[in-house]
Scaffold this motif. Structure first.
Motif, PDB file in Angstrom:
ATOM      1  N   ALA A 188      -8.418  10.977  -4.897  1.00  0.00           N
ATOM      2  CA  ALA A 188      -8.724  10.588  -3.528  1.00  0.00           C
ATOM      3  C   ALA A 188      -7.423  10.201  -2.882  1.00  0.00           C
ATOM      4  N   CYS A 189      -6.396  10.143  -3.582  1.00  0.00           N
ATOM      5  CA  CYS A 189      -5.088   9.843  -2.870  1.00  0.00           C
ATOM      6  C   CYS A 189      -4.405  11.131  -2.586  1.00  0.00           C
ATOM      7  N   THR A 190      -4.895  12.240  -2.932  1.00  0.00           N
ATOM      8  CA  THR A 190      -4.327  13.695  -2.423  1.00  0.00           C
ATOM      9  C   THR A 190      -4.701  13.852  -1.147  1.00  0.00           C
ATOM     10  N   ARG A 191      -5.721  13.060  -0.372  1.00  0.00           N
ATOM     11  CA  ARG A 191      -6.093  13.500   0.840  1.00  0.00           C
ATOM     12  C   ARG A 191      -5.350  12.635   1.922  1.00  0.00           C
ATOM     13  N   VAL A 192      -4.096  12.022   1.562  1.00  0.00           N
ATOM     14  CA  VAL A 192      -3.472  11.193   2.407  1.00  0.00           C
ATOM     15  C   VAL A 192      -2.984  11.980   3.651  1.00  0.00           C
ATOM     16  N   GLY A 193      -2.914  11.369   4.917  1.00  0.00           N
ATOM     17  CA  GLY A 193      -2.350  12.198   6.009  1.00  0.00           C
ATOM     18  C   GLY A 193      -1.912  11.190   7.037  1.00  0.00           C
ATOM     19  N   THR A 194      -1.808  11.512   8.161  1.00  0.00           N
ATOM     20  CA  THR A 194      -1.095  10.649   9.282  1.00  0.00           C
ATOM     21  C   THR A 194      -2.064   9.333   9.844  1.00  0.00           C
ATOM     22  N   GLY A 195      -3.147   9.763   9.445  1.00  0.00           N
ATOM     23  CA  GLY A 195      -4.402   8.728  10.006  1.00  0.00           C
ATOM     24  C   GLY A 195      -5.362   7.985   8.882  1.00  0.00           C
ATOM     25  N   THR A 196      -5.055   8.402   7.759  1.00  0.00           N
ATOM     26  CA  THR A 196      -5.826   8.000   6.535  1.00  0.00           C
ATOM     27  C   THR A 196      -6.051   6.279   6.592  1.00  0.00           C
ATOM     28  N   GLY A 197      -7.334   6.198   6.566  1.00  0.00           N
ATOM     29  CA  GLY A 197      -7.563   4.770   6.630  1.00  0.00           C
ATOM     30  C   GLY A 197      -7.040   3.840   5.560  1.00  0.00           C
ATOM     31  N   GLN A 198      -6.737   2.439   5.836  1.00  0.00           N
ATOM     32  CA  GLN A 198      -6.381   1.582   4.757  1.00  0.00           C
ATOM     33  C   GLN A 198      -7.630   1.179   3.654  1.00  0.00           C
ATOM     34  N   TRP A 199      -8.787   1.341   4.453  1.00  0.00           N
ATOM     35  CA  TRP A 199     -10.073   1.080   3.655  1.00  0.00           C
ATOM     36  C   TRP A 199     -10.022   1.927   2.513  1.00  0.00           C
ATOM     37  N   TYR A 200      -9.838   3.380   3.083  1.00  0.00           N
ATOM     38  CA  TYR A 200     -10.094   4.284   2.023  1.00  0.00           C
ATOM     39  C   TYR A 200      -8.888   4.290   0.897  1.00  0.00           C
ATOM     40  N   LEU A 201      -7.776   4.263   1.214  1.00  0.00           N
ATOM     41  CA  LEU A 201      -6.850   4.098   0.273  1.00  0.00           C
ATOM     42  C   LEU A 201      -6.981   2.864  -0.717  1.00  0.00           C
ATOM     43  N   GLY A 202      -7.571   1.614   0.012  1.00  0.00           N
ATOM     44  CA  GLY A 202      -7.736   0.608  -0.979  1.00  0.00           C
ATOM     45  C   GLY A 202      -8.762   0.801  -1.925  1.00  0.00           C
ATOM     46  N   ALA A 203      -9.839   1.553  -1.328  1.00  0.00           N
ATOM     47  CA  ALA A 203     -10.891   1.862  -2.412  1.00  0.00           C
ATOM     48  C   ALA A 203     -10.381   2.887  -3.594  1.00  0.00           C
ATOM     49  N   ALA A 204      -9.681   3.662  -3.034  1.00  0.00           N
ATOM     50  CA  ALA A 204      -9.229   4.656  -4.189  1.00  0.00           C
ATOM     51  C   ALA A 204      -8.229   3.670  -5.112  1.00  0.00           C
ATOM     52  N   LEU A 205      -7.313   2.832  -4.670  1.00  0.00           N
ATOM     53  CA  LEU A 205      -6.644   2.010  -5.376  1.00  0.00           C
ATOM     54  C   LEU A 205      -7.404   1.180  -6.444  1.00  0.00           C
ATOM     55  N   VAL A 206      -8.325   0.755  -5.898  1.00  0.00           N
ATOM     56  CA  VAL A 206      -9.504  -0.091  -6.917  1.00  0.00           C
ATOM     57  C   VAL A 206      -9.900   0.818  -7.949  1.00  0.00           C
ATOM     58  N   VAL A 207     -10.464   1.894  -7.841  1.00  0.00           N
ATOM     59  CA  VAL A 207     -10.932   2.978  -8.961  1.00  0.00           C
ATOM     60  C   VAL A 207      -9.907   3.121  -9.674  1.00  0.00           C
ATOM     61  N   ARG A 208      -8.598   3.303  -9.213  1.00  0.00           N
ATOM     62  CA  ARG A 208      -7.384   3.664 -10.009  1.00  0.00           C
ATOM     63  C   ARG A 208      -6.994   2.562 -11.004  1.00  0.00           C
ATOM     64  N   GLY A 209      -7.056   1.556 -10.411  1.00  0.00           N
ATOM     65  CA  GLY A 209      -6.769   0.158 -11.233  1.00  0.00           C
ATOM     66  C   GLY A 209      -7.687  -0.219 -12.327  1.00  0.00           C
ATOM     67  N   ALA A 210      -8.924  -0.061 -11.792  1.00  0.00           N
ATOM     68  CA  ALA A 210     -10.043  -0.071 -12.850  1.00  0.00           C
ATOM     69  C   ALA A 210      -9.833   0.840 -14.232  1.00  0.00           C
TER      70      ALA A 210
END
Length: 468
Positions: A350-372
């Protein structure tokens, strides 16, 4: 298949032991994250360059690496409780002295001594807990202990930012003092005495080879990360020297029965595969910790403190899988490790889709999954490392686990910095964002690679003491 029996429950004495040790173990973890966040502010308040003030962190890190090899021998030779209280006392005294430092040179020197104390604390803590928990309760106990590792990266940036914004830099170090005092009092009153288990002398030759080897490798990789490549002598010279010394030590240790590290443990498949996994985890675990704060600052323009706080969802994800230790005790490490790695892989993709306008909620959700995923896998990997070892093997195994984690983190950080440097081809925001996306694909590849040793883990675990 192992199942939890009534006699395997976590009794109050074991919970008390874990609680006492976690309070003390939190001090060096918090210290590292607070200081790393505060380096830029320290350079301004101490009127020195960023290059010089970096040694406040680098000196600590090198001393930490050099002291780890002796921890297993010290715990057996003097008793784990005694070594724990000595190292905690030294950490307290050097924290107070660092806060009172009169210039940058004295601060760096005190941080080196503090790093020696910190290098002893984590392995000795783990040794005491593994021995006290036994094989059937280890996963649940490690789940409790790893709470400190989850909490520290969340609290550290906040505490460091608040201190530098509102008071003197000296409180970056003074903040350790009350925590260490409480931990020492609790250790004195509640930790059971542990008698020495050996009278053998320290393998001085092994230490002379291994400690500088680790310091050279860690320092070389730190310089690689700082300068973004292997093109400078400052990076390659210590790295090559460290690798040569490590090779000599491995040849020496393979032939010597009482070497500072018992390399025969690598013949145990559950331990060797877990050790490789812990090394590879450095590439995956440090992927988000290193890349996302840089992405937030360089692409989105956030402050360092904000970028650090935006990593909090990964800690939240790790908290959501606190049950993994109990399940590991019941069904074994392999299925938990594989499930956790796959979950972390999904969050990384999910983090491979980072761009100039990637939302914080999207990255936050990806981090929750990674952290779990990483939270579940890490507890299971460490638990599985001890599955087929005897009580006598625990100090040596713990030392080697710590070394593999440290080397994996150093190699992972350096590799990703170099990859990011080469992936970012322009200076525009879109170019930078594309570079981060490419680097996350490399993190994904490293995560896939970690599945290979996980598949080679034994499907069932034996109780320590069984025939190997």
């Amino acid at each position: 298949m192992l199942r939890t029996r009534p006699g395997d429950r976590l009794d109050p004495a074991l919970l008390k032991l874990a609680g006492v040790l976690v309070i003390g173990g939190l001090a060096p973890l918090l210290d590292t994250t607070i200081v790393n966040v505060a380096l830029d502010g320290l350079s301004r308040q101490l009127h020195t360059t960023v290059t010089t003030v970096q040694w406040v962190s680098t000196g600590y890190l090198l001393a930490f690496a050099m002291s780890v090899p002796a921890t297993g021998w010290a715990a057996d030779r003097f008793g784990a409780k005694r070594v724990w209280t000595w190292s905690l006392t030294l950490f307290l005294l050097t924290s107070a002295a660092a806060g009172a430092a009169w210039n940058i040179q004295s601060l760096i020197a005190l941080r080196v001594i503090q790093g020696i104390a910190g290098g002893f604390m984590q392995p000795v803590l783990q040794t005491m807990l593994v021995r006290a928990a036994g094989p059937r309760r280890l996963g649940r106990v490690l789940t409790l202990v790893t709470l400190a590792a989850v909490i520290a990266p969340i609290l550290g940036p906040v505490i460091g930012g608040l201190i530098l914004s509102n008071t003197s830099w000296r409180w970056i170090f003074y903040v350790n003092v009350p925590l260490c005092l409480i931990a020492l009092l609790l250790a004195w009153r509640h930790l059971p005495a542990q008698e020495p288990r050996t009278t053998k002398r320290l393998d001085v030759t092994g230490i002379v080879l291994l400690s500088p080897a680790l310091a050279g490798i860690v320092y070389g990789l730190t310089e690689v990360g700082r300068y973004g490549g292997f093109g400078t002598t400052r990076a390659t010279a210590p790295l090559v020297a460290g690798l040569v010394l490590l090779t000599v030590f491995l040849l020496y240790g393979a032939r010597r029965q009482n070497a500072v590290l018992d390399l025969r443990l690598f013949r145990v498949r559950s331990f060797s595969m877990s050790a490789i996994l812990l090394f590879l985890a450095g590439f995956s675990l440090y992927g988000a910790i290193l890349l996302l704060p840089l992405y937030y600052q360089q692409v989105r323009g956030d402050s360092a403190l904000t970028a650090g706080l935006l990593l909090a969802p990964q800690g939240l994800g790790a908290l959501l899988t606190r049950w993994a230790g109990s399940l590991t005790d019941r069904i074994g490490a392999k299925p938990i490790i594989l499930s956790g790695l796959l979950l972390a892989l999904a969050g990384t993709v999910a983090c491979t889709r980072v761009g100039t306008g990637t939302g914080q909620w999207y990255l936050g959700a990806a981090l929750v999954v990674r952290g779990a995923g990483l939270g579940a896998a890490t507890v299971a990997i460490v638990t599985g490392a001890y599955a087929d070892l005897t009580q006598a093997d625990v100090p040596n195994a713990t030392t080697m686990i710590r070394i593999m984690q440290q080397l994996g983190g150093s190699f992972g950080t350096a590799a990703l910095v170099v990859i990011l440097e080469h992936a970012t081809k322009g200076s525009g925001l879109a170019d930078r964002a594309a570079g981060f996306a490419t680097t996350f694909w490399w993190v994904t590849g490293f995560s896939v690679l970690a599945l290979l040793p996980a598949l080679l883990l034994p499907s069932r675990e034996r109780v320590p003491g069984d025939a190997r």
